[in-house]
Design a protein around this motif. Structure first.
Motif, PDB file in Angstrom:
ATOM      1  N   LEU A  91       0.827  -1.202   0.000  1.00 29.82           N
ATOM      2  CA  LEU A  91       0.000   0.000   0.000  1.00 29.82           C
ATOM      3  C   LEU A  91       0.866   1.259   0.000  1.00 29.82           C
ATOM      4  CD1 LEU A  91      -2.982   0.979   0.251  1.00 29.82           C
ATOM      5  CD2 LEU A  91      -2.566   1.113   2.689  1.00 29.82           C
ATOM      6  N   ILE A  92       1.888   1.270   0.831  1.00 29.25           N
ATOM      7  CA  ILE A  92       2.784   2.434   0.898  1.00 29.25           C
ATOM      8  C   ILE A  92       3.552   2.609  -0.410  1.00 29.25           C
ATOM      9  CG2 ILE A  92       4.850   3.338   2.035  1.00 29.25           C
ATOM     10  CD1 ILE A  92       3.754   2.114   4.640  1.00 29.25           C
ATOM     11  N   ILE A  93       4.075   1.517  -0.958  1.00 27.68           N
ATOM     12  CA  ILE A  93       4.799   1.615  -2.230  1.00 27.68           C
ATOM     13  C   ILE A  93       3.866   2.071  -3.342  1.00 27.68           C
ATOM     14  CG2 ILE A  93       5.987   0.274  -4.006  1.00 27.68           C
ATOM     15  CD1 ILE A  93       7.184  -1.419  -1.760  1.00 27.68           C
ATOM     16  N   GLY A  94       2.641   1.546  -3.348  1.00 26.64           N
ATOM     17  CA  GLY A  94       1.671   1.956  -4.358  1.00 26.64           C
ATOM     18  C   GLY A  94       1.319   3.423  -4.276  1.00 26.64           C
ATOM     19  N   LEU A  95       1.236   3.949  -3.057  1.00 21.43           N
ATOM     20  CA  LEU A  95       0.940   5.376  -2.901  1.00 21.43           C
ATOM     21  C   LEU A  95       2.135   6.234  -3.298  1.00 21.43           C
ATOM     22  CD1 LEU A  95      -1.055   5.359   0.450  1.00 21.43           C
ATOM     23  CD2 LEU A  95      -1.945   5.790  -1.847  1.00 21.43           C
ATOM     24  N   THR A 114      -4.392  -1.175  -4.546  1.00 19.54           N
ATOM     25  CA  THR A 114      -5.562  -2.048  -4.417  1.00 19.54           C
ATOM     26  C   THR A 114      -5.184  -3.389  -3.813  1.00 19.54           C
ATOM     27  OG1 THR A 114      -6.528  -0.993  -6.360  1.00 19.54           O
ATOM     28  CG2 THR A 114      -7.453  -3.108  -5.695  1.00 19.54           C
ATOM     29  N   VAL A 115      -4.131  -4.004  -4.307  1.00 16.17           N
ATOM     30  CA  VAL A 115      -3.690  -5.295  -3.777  1.00 16.17           C
ATOM     31  C   VAL A 115      -3.269  -5.163  -2.320  1.00 16.17           C
ATOM     32  CG1 VAL A 115      -1.931  -7.088  -3.993  1.00 16.17           C
ATOM     33  CG2 VAL A 115      -3.048  -6.216  -6.031  1.00 16.17           C
ATOM     34  N   GLY A 116      -2.590  -4.092  -1.987  1.00 18.33           N
ATOM     35  CA  GLY A 116      -2.186  -3.853  -0.606  1.00 18.33           C
ATOM     36  C   GLY A 116      -3.382  -3.715   0.317  1.00 18.33           C
ATOM     37  N   GLY A 117      -4.383  -2.981  -0.115  1.00 24.60           N
ATOM     38  CA  GLY A 117      -5.595  -2.818   0.684  1.00 24.60           C
ATOM     39  C   GLY A 117      -6.331  -4.125   0.895  1.00 24.60           C
ATOM     40  N   ILE A 118      -6.406  -4.937  -0.156  1.00 21.99           N
ATOM     41  CA  ILE A 118      -7.069  -6.239  -0.055  1.00 21.99           C
ATOM     42  C   ILE A 118      -6.316  -7.143   0.906  1.00 21.99           C
ATOM     43  CG2 ILE A 118      -7.607  -8.342  -1.355  1.00 21.99           C
ATOM     44  CD1 ILE A 118      -8.271  -6.491  -3.738  1.00 21.99           C
ATOM     45  N   LEU A 119      -4.986  -7.157   0.820  1.00 23.35           N
ATOM     46  CA  LEU A 119      -4.200  -8.001   1.724  1.00 23.35           C
ATOM     47  C   LEU A 119      -4.345  -7.562   3.178  1.00 23.35           C
ATOM     48  CD1 LEU A 119      -0.862  -8.668  -0.183  1.00 23.35           C
ATOM     49  CD2 LEU A 119      -2.649 -10.281   0.393  1.00 23.35           C
ATOM     50  N   ILE A 120      -4.440  -6.271   3.415  1.00 24.13           N
ATOM     51  CA  ILE A 120      -4.636  -5.788   4.785  1.00 24.13           C
ATOM     52  C   ILE A 120      -5.976  -6.269   5.330  1.00 24.13           C
ATOM     53  CG2 ILE A 120      -5.027  -3.716   6.171  1.00 24.13           C
ATOM     54  CD1 ILE A 120      -2.915  -2.324   4.471  1.00 24.13           C
TER      55      ILE A 120
END
Length: 51
Positions: free
Chosen positions: A9-13, A22-28
């Protein structure tokens, strides 16, 4: 899983990639659900503990 999601999520932002965000949010979310189920004593995937 939560830490990996947070990292993605941080890298994506930072690099402005919506796919990583999106993938980071889903994994969280999935990690948090599994954590709550495991903490409540409910077996997840046939196992009570993951080592």
């Amino acid at each position: 899983m939560i830490l990996l999601g947070l990292l993605l999520l941080i890298i994506g932002l930072l690099v402005n990639m919506s796919l990583l965000t999106t993938v980071g949010g889903i994994l969280i979310v999935v990690g948090a659900v599994l954590w709550v189920l495991g903490a409540s004593g409910r077996a997840v995937g046939g196992r009570k503990h993951y080592f």
